[in-house]
Design an enzyme around this catalytic site. Structure first.
Site, PDB file in Angstrom:
ATOM      1  N   GLY A  14       0.835  -1.210   0.000  1.00 57.76           N
ATOM      2  CA  GLY A  14       0.000   0.000   0.000  1.00 57.76           C
ATOM      3  C   GLY A  14       0.860   1.245   0.000  1.00 57.76           C
ATOM      4  O   GLY A  14       0.525   2.242   0.634  1.00 57.76           O
TER       5      GLY A  14
ATOM      6  N   ASP B 171       0.503  -1.665  -4.623  1.00 53.57           N
ATOM      7  CA  ASP B 171      -0.709  -0.868  -4.408  1.00 53.57           C
ATOM      8  C   ASP B 171      -1.729  -1.296  -5.448  1.00 53.57           C
ATOM      9  O   ASP B 171      -1.473  -2.184  -6.271  1.00 53.57           O
ATOM     10  CB  ASP B 171      -0.417   0.636  -4.476  1.00 53.57           C
ATOM     11  CG  ASP B 171      -1.325   1.424  -3.532  1.00 53.57           C
ATOM     12  OD1 ASP B 171      -2.555   1.247  -3.600  1.00 53.57           O
ATOM     13  OD2 ASP B 171      -0.808   2.191  -2.699  1.00 53.57           O
TER      14      ASP B 171
ATOM     15  N   ASP C 139      -3.859  -6.220  -3.663  1.00 55.77           N
ATOM     16  CA  ASP C 139      -4.860  -5.813  -2.674  1.00 55.77           C
ATOM     17  C   ASP C 139      -4.425  -6.377  -1.332  1.00 55.77           C
ATOM     18  O   ASP C 139      -4.343  -7.590  -1.151  1.00 55.77           O
ATOM     19  CB  ASP C 139      -6.221  -6.372  -3.074  1.00 55.77           C
ATOM     20  CG  ASP C 139      -7.332  -6.069  -2.071  1.00 55.77           C
ATOM     21  OD1 ASP C 139      -7.030  -5.518  -0.990  1.00 55.77           O
ATOM     22  OD2 ASP C 139      -8.496  -6.399  -2.361  1.00 55.77           O
TER      23      ASP C 139
ATOM     24  N   HIS D 195      -4.267   2.804  10.307  1.00 55.59           N
ATOM     25  CA  HIS D 195      -5.147   3.699  11.073  1.00 55.59           C
ATOM     26  C   HIS D 195      -6.459   3.985  10.350  1.00 55.59           C
ATOM     27  O   HIS D 195      -7.392   4.523  10.950  1.00 55.59           O
ATOM     28  CB  HIS D 195      -4.416   4.996  11.439  1.00 55.59           C
ATOM     29  CG  HIS D 195      -4.174   5.931  10.296  1.00 55.59           C
ATOM     30  ND1 HIS D 195      -3.867   7.255  10.468  1.00 55.59           N
ATOM     31  CD2 HIS D 195      -4.171   5.739   8.956  1.00 55.59           C
ATOM     32  CE1 HIS D 195      -3.696   7.840   9.309  1.00 55.59           C
ATOM     33  NE2 HIS D 195      -3.871   6.936   8.380  1.00 55.59           N
TER      34      HIS D 195
END
Length: 754
Positions: free
Chosen positions: A592, A617, A637, A657
């Site tokens: 990511g 990503d 993914d 987060h």
């Protein structure tokens, strides 16, 4: 089980296993009394006992002539007053409870912020475990432990004495205390208002009281209660009410403290598992010990109450308890008990407060002045940590000088300033103020098309607070602070927060009235989706449906990536240098990783690092920019299984987060099968400070607090170290180190296979 009074005796193998290896600086010699004889204790023992117990009630044979009932032993002094036994089985439970609190509080003995206490009182001291530990920790503090039963050890720290006393009698200690501690008094006090008023009167101004009490109710994680446990607890509550000493009053103690006049009252609530069902290793161990304590103690809570007030016979009580134990020991039931740690302060004497404040302010002013002089004399620029420490010292000084009620109006000032500035930015007012010199409101209105009067009104608070300078009647000039809103990347993030976050969090009262006071634990059912009328969708889906909103989001995230640090925490160049098999194993996978900004910084800092670096990503992200030298792009993914096997490091920065604990666990579980035994997972996130934790650089970084406010809106969260440990454990990982930045909450958490 023998009821001989040897309160360190162990007759339970699980208890033995827990306490083996635990040491104490006190000597192990203790006293014992023969079971049920009623005979006089020999004179030598009485002499020793009298020397140890500096008691309001002298030791006598009557105090030691215990009452026996249904095979359990009870206190003799004020016989029948307290429903709990005092025999070895009960003492084993007390030891387990003490150990459990040590784990819950990470080794701390109290939460109240004590400052060099001179005198302390432990009411209902039981075996004296807490009093002994406290006396050892504070050797200059005179500690008194009181109880109805003299079951404490004889050899204790020299600053500790025990007294046989009833906490409901008038308190006549001959001194006031700086700290009063109690544990598991519920069920032993009939008149709680009187108790708290006596505690208040026996504390010095500024002294603290702290109570550790558990609710007399335990339940499943989902709030339900198994059949036999529910019956047991209902009858237990009924019997305790009949006795005049209700057990289930832990949740009432905060209000009792407030009614007695205490201030700064806190009620910290902990949910403790009653068996090993919890996924977090620390909570699992707490559950093991709390479960043992419950197995030891549940009979003590109920036997006297059921037989004395409900007229049950003891065999029927024990039959019921066998079923109850079976239910709370069953890990499938996932049962827990709720503990309250309530602490409050007697207000300080006003004249003493003013004197202390004057001394404190004078000292603080001198310290700040010395720092400023040192700054002026130094040729070196301040580091970020040094600058923030000085700023926070000034803010602390300002806070002490203010009336506490001013804080309410400070909130209004800050909120008004923020939203006025956001409105002016939307109208291009700051952008049309010349970088040097001033401009009138009339000319700004002509340049922007906004009403002159709205510019004047919005600018008022911003000039008073120093963001802009008022250089003439309705004439404005830039300051370094206002230019930051034009030149800095941070303003893009501020716009996003105002337009997408605060517009929803300003409706929190309405939201809570609608859905109740629940936490944000879903990416599709939360404050943001509710506020946008799109329950069932997530933040990204909602924002992506509007070209203006998704463009603003992309710009804000891009600028955030450039402003938040990648380096200065985990030393990639040192930790990954010289790792084996880099010809067959990838060095670093950035999961990511967006446009590769993290890998580019790492390569730039340590160009000699050997091994393949892979950027993962979504395809739409990777397709939006050309290839990067020395970095392989790979569509992936992160909710699906990691395709890159046995990499030395898997790196995820500023992703977790955004997601709930459940989703984070899924992301991490997708990596675990790909890991080699020496692989590491590196998580770049903010770490929210916990109570009494060390702040990096000695400064309080406010970012994790307002970022968690933002995350709450759409189902994400900022996490503490403990939170991360729980998520890692659920995924089959263990936290091995937190690599902290110099003066912020930014960190890299390193995890390995559990």
């Amino acid at each position: 089980m023998s009821d001989n009074h040897d309160d360190r005796e162990r007759d339970d193998s699980d208890v033995n296993s827990i306490f083996s290896g635990r040491s104490t600086t006190t000597a192990p010699t203790e006293w014992s009394v023969s079971q049920g004889t009623g005979s006089e204790t020999d004179s030598d023992l009485m002499s020793v006992m009298s020397s140890v117990y500096d008691s309001t009630h002298s030791i006598s044979s009557s105090v030691l002539n215990y009452h026996f009932e249904n095979g359990r032993r009870y206190h003799a002094y004020h016989e029948g007053k307290y429903i709990m036994p005092n025999d070895v089985q009960e003492q084993n439970k007390l030891m387990l409870v003490h150990l459990c609190y040590e784990l819950v509080l990470d080794g701390r003995l109290h939460l109240a912020p004590l400052n060099d206490p001179q005198d302390a009182l432990d009411i209902g001291t039981g075996r004296g475990d807490w009093a002994i530990d406290f006396a050892e920790k504070f050797p200059s503090t005179q500690v008194i432990g009181t109880d109805l039963s003299p079951i404490q050890p004889l050899w204790v720290p020299p600053n500790l004495t025990f007294e046989i006393d009833d906490a409901e009698d008038e308190w006549i200690y001959g001194t006031q205390f700086d700290f009063i501690h109690t544990r598991t008094l519920c069920g032993g006090i009939r008149d709680w208002p009187k108790f708290h008023k006596q505690a208040y009167n026996n504390l010095r101004p500024g002294g603290w009281i702290e109570m550790h009490e558990n609710e007399a109710w335990f339940q499943r994680e989902d709030g339900t209660c198994p059949k036999w446990t529910k019956l047991f607890l209902e009858k237990l509550d009924e019997a305790s009410i009949m006795s005049g000493n209700r057990l289930n009053v832990a949740g009432d103690q905060k209000q009792h403290m407030l009614d007695a006049g205490f201030v700064n009252v806190h009620d910290e609530v902990f949910k403790l598992p009653l068996s090993t069902w919890h996924d977090d290793p620390r909570m699992k161990e707490i559950g093991r010990i709390r479960g043992l304590a419950m197995n030891q103690g549940v009979e003590g809570y109920s036997l006297a109450l059921y037989t004395r007030y409900l007229n049950w016979n003891s065999s029927d009580v024990r039959d019921l308890l066998a079923k109850v134990r079976q239910e709370f020991n069953d890990v499938q039931n996932r049962m827990y008990i709720t503990v309250h740690i309530v602490y409050g302060q007697r207000p300080e004497d006003k004249s003493e407060v003013l004197d202390k404040m004057a001394d404190s302010l004078s000292t603080q002013v001198d310290e700040i002045a010395a720092q400023v002089k040192q700054l002026e004399a130094s040729q070196d620029a301040l580091s970020r940590a040094e600058r923030l420490r000085l700023v926070q010292s000034l803010e602390s000084l300002t806070q002490k000088l203010k009336d506490p009620k001013d804080a309410i109006f400070d909130h209004l000032t800050n909120a008004s300033s923020l939203f006025n500035m956001r409105g002016l930015l939307e109208l291009d007012v700051p952008q049309n103020i010349p970088r040097s010199g001033g401009i009138s409101a009339t000319d700004l209105a002509a340049k922007t098309g906004a009403d002159r009067s709205v510019i004047v009104r919005l600018m008022r608070i911003l000039t008073v607070t120093g963001i802009f300078e008022l250089v003439g009647p309705d004439e404005y000039a830039h300051t370094p602070y206002s230019l930051a809103y034009i030149d800095g990347h941070e303003v893009d993030f501020l716009k996003l927060c105002c337009d997408e976050i605060f517009v929803n969090t300003s409706r929190l009262p309405e939201y809570f009235r609608t859905v109740g006071g629940r936490d944000s634990n879903s990416v599709s059912d939360n404050l943001f989706t509710w506020g946008n009328g799109k329950l069932g969708s997530n933040f990204f889906e909602i924002v992506s449906s509007d070209p203006r909103r998704i463009k603003q989001f992309d710009i804000a995230m891009s600028t955030q990536d450039h402003t938040l640090p990648v380096l200065g925490m985990y030393p990639f160049g040192e930790e990954l240098a010289g790792v084996p098999d880099t010809d067959t194993r990838p060095l670093l996978v950035d999961i990511g990783g967006g446009r590769g900004q993290s890998l580019l910084q790492i390569k730039g800092k340590w160009p000699g690092l050997q091994g393949k670096m892979i950027l993962q990503d979504r395809p739409m992200v990777l397709d939006s920019f050309p290839g990067l030298h020395g970095i392989e792009k790979m569509a992936h993914d992160f909710f699906t299984e990691q395709p890159v096997k046995h990499a030395h490091a898997y790196y995820i920065r500023r992703c977790l987060h955004n997601w709930t604990d459940e989703k984070c666990t899924t992301i991490l579980k997708a990596i675990v099968p790909a890991m080699a035994p020496d692989s590491r997972v590196l998580i770049g996130e903010m770490v929210v400070p916990e109570y009494n934790s060390v702040r990096p650089g000695g400064v309080e970084d406010m970012a994790p607090y307002w970022m968690d406010h933002n995350m709450f809106t759409f189902g994400g969260r900022e996490r503490t170290r403990t939170d991360f440990q729980s998520v890692f454990a659920a995924a089959g990982l263990k936290l091995v180190r937190v690599w902290q930045s110099e003066a912020s909450s930014q960190a890299v958490l390193e995890a390995r296979l559990a």
